[in-house]
Design an enzyme around this catalytic site. Structure first.
Site, PDB file in Angstrom:
ATOM      1  CE  LYS A 170      42.490  -8.218  58.688  1.00  0.00           C
ATOM      2  NZ  LYS A 170      43.610  -7.339  58.235  1.00  0.00           N
ATOM      3  CG  ASN A 179      46.550  -8.710  56.519  1.00  0.00           C
ATOM      4  OD1 ASN A 179      45.339  -8.759  56.694  1.00  0.00           O
ATOM      5  ND2 ASN A 179      47.328  -7.846  57.144  1.00  0.00           N
ATOM      6  CD  GLU A 182      40.954  -4.553  67.853  1.00  0.00           C
ATOM      7  OE1 GLU A 182      41.661  -3.725  67.253  1.00  0.00           O
ATOM      8  OE2 GLU A 182      41.268  -5.754  67.982  1.00  0.00           O
ATOM      9  CG  HIS A 195      42.147  -7.735  63.445  1.00  0.00           C
ATOM     10  ND1 HIS A 195      42.781  -6.533  63.273  1.00  0.00           N
ATOM     11  CD2 HIS A 195      41.675  -7.738  64.725  1.00  0.00           C
ATOM     12  CE1 HIS A 195      42.690  -5.826  64.404  1.00  0.00           C
ATOM     13  NE2 HIS A 195      42.023  -6.544  65.302  1.00  0.00           N
TER      14      HIS A 195
HETATM   15  P1  GDP Z   1      48.176  -5.358  61.878  1.00  0.00           P
HETATM   16  O1  GDP Z   1      48.080  -4.933  63.332  1.00  0.00           O
HETATM   17  O2  GDP Z   1      49.294  -6.339  61.616  1.00  0.00           O
HETATM   18  O3  GDP Z   1      46.850  -5.857  61.320  1.00  0.00           O
HETATM   19  O4  GDP Z   1      48.595  -4.070  61.020  1.00  0.00           O
HETATM   20  P2  GDP Z   1      48.175  -2.529  61.091  1.00  0.00           P
HETATM   21  O5  GDP Z   1      47.499  -2.204  62.401  1.00  0.00           O
HETATM   22  O6  GDP Z   1      49.367  -1.719  60.687  1.00  0.00           O
HETATM   23  O7  GDP Z   1      47.103  -2.369  59.906  1.00  0.00           O
HETATM   24  C1  GDP Z   1      45.780  -2.818  60.057  1.00  0.00           C
HETATM   25  C2  GDP Z   1      45.350  -3.477  58.764  1.00  0.00           C
HETATM   26  O8  GDP Z   1      45.323  -2.501  57.727  1.00  0.00           O
HETATM   27  C3  GDP Z   1      46.293  -4.558  58.232  1.00  0.00           C
HETATM   28  O9  GDP Z   1      46.076  -5.820  58.813  1.00  0.00           O
HETATM   29  C4  GDP Z   1      45.974  -4.568  56.752  1.00  0.00           C
HETATM   30  O10 GDP Z   1      44.790  -5.316  56.463  1.00  0.00           O
HETATM   31  C5  GDP Z   1      45.687  -3.097  56.486  1.00  0.00           C
HETATM   32  N1  GDP Z   1      46.866  -2.414  55.954  1.00  0.00           N
HETATM   33  C6  GDP Z   1      48.028  -2.096  56.589  1.00  0.00           C
HETATM   34  N2  GDP Z   1      48.882  -1.469  55.769  1.00  0.00           N
HETATM   35  C7  GDP Z   1      48.241  -1.387  54.568  1.00  0.00           C
HETATM   36  C8  GDP Z   1      48.593  -0.854  53.288  1.00  0.00           C
HETATM   37  O11 GDP Z   1      49.692  -0.311  53.082  1.00  0.00           O
HETATM   38  N3  GDP Z   1      47.651  -0.972  52.291  1.00  0.00           N
HETATM   39  C9  GDP Z   1      46.431  -1.544  52.482  1.00  0.00           C
HETATM   40  N4  GDP Z   1      45.549  -1.625  51.492  1.00  0.00           N
HETATM   41  N5  GDP Z   1      46.068  -2.065  53.684  1.00  0.00           N
HETATM   42  C10 GDP Z   1      46.960  -1.997  54.702  1.00  0.00           C
END
Ligand code: GDP
Length: 137
Positions: free
Chosen positions: A9, A112, A126, A115
């Site tokens: 990222k 974070n 994707e 991805h």
């Molecule tokens: P992943 O599969 O571990 O990447 O997590 P998710 O599918 O739940 O979320 C996708 C991405 O959205 C995450 O990797 C983070 O970059 C972002 N994200 C998730 N939760 C939050 C949040 O509460 N706040 C913000 N700003 N970004 C979030």
């Protein structure tokens, strides 16, 4: 063999951590079948994360993903989806296990570092979002 979509990222790329993350990908035994550096537009980031459109953090997430260059990769291995998510660690770096990429390189739940696809259907969507078949060799 299974494929997954990995992204270094914009936070991790800007911090100069792309090399260390790619090195870890090789160490973990993945084959990189596709790789490119992109600077996503806001619209491209929104299309990629369309499944999250209703989530409260959608605007923040797509602003972040279109803030600077990233590296997108198609990785291949047995159980690539599960294994790459294990290497990345939990979504929130504060909860990510020691030795995971997000624990090492992530700053917050939003920024974070990496991805990874979460299921075979999302991996197929994707990978096809960023790569033509001829680019996956
Ligand atoms: P992943 O599969 O571990 O990447 O997590 P998710 O599918 O739940 O979320 C996708 C991405 O959205 C995450 O990797 C983070 O970059 C972002 N994200 C998730 N939760 C939050 C949040 O509460 N706040 C913000 N700003 N970004 C979030």
């Amino acid at each position: 063999m299974e494929r997954t979509l990995a992204i270094i990222k914009p936070d991790a790329f800007a911090a100069g951590n792309a090399g260390k993350i790619i090195s870890r990908i090789y160490q973990e035994g993945f084959r990189i079948v596709g790789m490119k550096k992109l600077f996503l537009s806001k619209v491209e980031a929104e299309g990629f994360y369309a499944v999250h459109r209703e989530r409260p953090f959608f605007a923040e997430l797509t602003d972040f993903m279109s803030r600077g260059p990233c590296v997108v990769m198609a990785l291949e291995a047995d159980n690539a989806i599960r294994r790459w998510r294990d290497v990345m660690g939990a979504t929130n770096p504060a909860q990510a296990a020691a030795g995971t990429l997000r624990q090492e390189f992530g700053a917050s739940i939003g920024e974070n570092a990496t991805h990874g696809s979460d299921a075979p259907e999302t991996a197929a969507f994707e990978i096809a979002y960023f790569f033509a078949g001829v680019e996956l060799l």
